[in-house]
Scaffold this active site. Sequence first.
Site, short mmCIF file in Angstrom:
data_model
loop_
_atom_site.label_atom_id
_atom_site.label_comp_id
_atom_site.label_asym_id
_atom_site.label_seq_id
_atom_site.Cartn_x
_atom_site.Cartn_y
_atom_site.Cartn_z
N GLY A 1 16.66 -23.54 -43.33
CA GLY A 1 16.56 -24.37 -44.53
C GLY A 1 17.82 -25.09 -44.92
CD GLU B 1 14.49 -17.03 -39.11
OE1 GLU B 1 14.18 -15.87 -38.85
OE2 GLU B 1 13.88 -17.73 -39.96
N GLY C 1 16.42 -25.00 -38.30
CA GLY C 1 15.54 -25.89 -37.56
C GLY C 1 16.04 -27.31 -37.74
NE ARG D 1 10.16 -33.93 -42.44
CZ ARG D 1 11.05 -34.29 -43.33
NH1 ARG D 1 11.54 -35.52 -43.31
NH2 ARG D 1 11.48 -33.46 -44.23
CB CYS E 1 -8.61 -46.52 -41.37
SG CYS E 1 -8.82 -47.92 -40.28
CD GLU E 2 -6.52 -41.50 -45.07
OE1 GLU E 2 -5.85 -41.61 -46.11
OE2 GLU E 2 -7.61 -40.89 -45.01
CE1 TYR F 1 9.54 -27.96 -39.10
CE2 TYR F 1 11.43 -28.96 -40.18
CZ TYR F 1 10.77 -27.84 -39.68
OH TYR F 1 11.38 -26.62 -39.77
C1 LIG Z 1 10.47 -23.35 -40.86
C2 LIG Z 1 11.27 -22.13 -40.77
C3 LIG Z 1 12.64 -22.21 -40.51
C4 LIG Z 1 13.38 -23.50 -40.36
O1 LIG Z 1 13.44 -24.25 -41.51
P1 LIG Z 1 14.35 -25.59 -41.51
O2 LIG Z 1 14.16 -26.15 -42.86
O3 LIG Z 1 13.81 -26.47 -40.45
O4 LIG Z 1 15.74 -25.14 -41.22
C5 LIG Z 1 13.33 -21.03 -40.39
N1 LIG Z 1 12.71 -19.82 -40.52
C6 LIG Z 1 11.40 -19.72 -40.77
C7 LIG Z 1 10.79 -18.38 -40.89
C8 LIG Z 1 10.64 -20.86 -40.92
O5 LIG Z 1 9.34 -20.75 -41.17
#
Ligand SMILES: *Cc1c(COP(=O)(O)O)cnc(C)c1O
Length: 402
Positions: free
Chosen positions: A222, A261, A263, A300, A330-331, A358
């Site tokens: 996150g 974690e 992403g 997004r 078509c949206e 994403y």
């Molecule tokens: C989606 C997710 C992430 C990654 O979130 P980001 O905003 O992309 O960093 C990490 N851990 C879990 C469990 C998630 O579901």
Amino acid sequence: MSEVLSHNQLAAIADEFGTPLYVYHAEKIAAQYEKLKDAFAGQDVVFFYASKALTNINVLRYIKSLGANIDCSSVNEVKLALHAGFAAGKILYTSNGIAFDEIEEAKNLGVHINIDSLSNLEKFGKKFGHSYPVGIRLRPNILAGGNLKISTGHDKSKFGIPVDQFEKIIDCVDKNNLFIQGLHIHTGSEIKDADVFVKGIEKLFDIIPHFKELEFIDLGGGFKVPYKEGDSETDIHLLAEKVKESFANHPNPRHLQIWFEPGKFLVSEAGYFITRVNVLKKTSSTVFAGVNSGFNHLIRPMFYNSYHRIENISNETGPRKIYTVVGNICETDTFAEDREINEIKEGDYLVFYNAGAYGFEMSSNFNSRLKPAEVLVKNGTPVLIRRRDVFEDLLRNQLEAQ
Ligand SMILES: *Cc1c(COP(=O)(O)O)cnc(C)c1O
């Protein structure tokens, strides 16, 4: 090596591979990973790339080559990670709301597992007792993240086992003699403020002493990245300092590794989505630039109201004008409303920034349109890593019933 791909590079890649096209820049992913490693140097921290952001196996392999581990949100992501060469011990499966079979399958593949419901924890305990370690995904009741849709730690969120059900968790753990290896929290996406992570840690400190075999604390992902000029990124150095400080203030009987974690942080800015303008349409109030894409390729902006910088790479020096950039399905699929962009002509390439996370991953075949191709640029060389859908792909799984 530069951290961004220039307009000229992007235009050449679009000429070569066609549009719509996702382009990923390996060196930017590496730079983001280095930032994390740098900031946490000296602490026992492991980064698991949250692969749901972008699962192309070439990207997974590249991230593996950087030394990262990987976080998966489905057993198929686990299988992709294994396919990309990650050792089972470097794979983490953070399940949510899934059937117990899938947890069992992940267990059989030998990966780390975080369980996020009492019912699955109970089933796991009954079947495997102390024989296989697990992490528990807790819901810390913290509201964090860019908006409610991407916020997962609050009281109305489905994710994790609420911390206030702690006694039930302990009952389940004791009764089944579970081997609790880790505690996990993930409070949401786009968290700018390092204090949110610290608050999460603080919530865990009361709980940690109850688990005698704990090896890691997983603080989820996150981290925020900038989307527009003036936007800030999560201050990773500050975060590292604060994490260190809070662990120093709460000395634990056991040494605990810290897991993250990330992403979006790793892949968002590394991605570019290149489209081509099909039509310009003037109304009394608006000039629409309609591109050869839609929310079938990049959802997004419509789903999360996210802002993606858009540039006309075919006209770098043209006068700035106001456009509403829309798709061709078509949206109502508005990418950007009343956006200032260098003057657009039909046929120009428009590039969407921050498209790595994403983006392709959430694409679909809505309107029976074809999914875009993907290209990875490494050491200045673009390589096709997913071919564009062809018409046959739309029929591939359909059966002729009569
Ligand atoms: C989606 C997710 C992430 C990654 O979130 P980001 O905003 O992309 O960093 C990490 N851990 C879990 C469990 C998630 O579901």
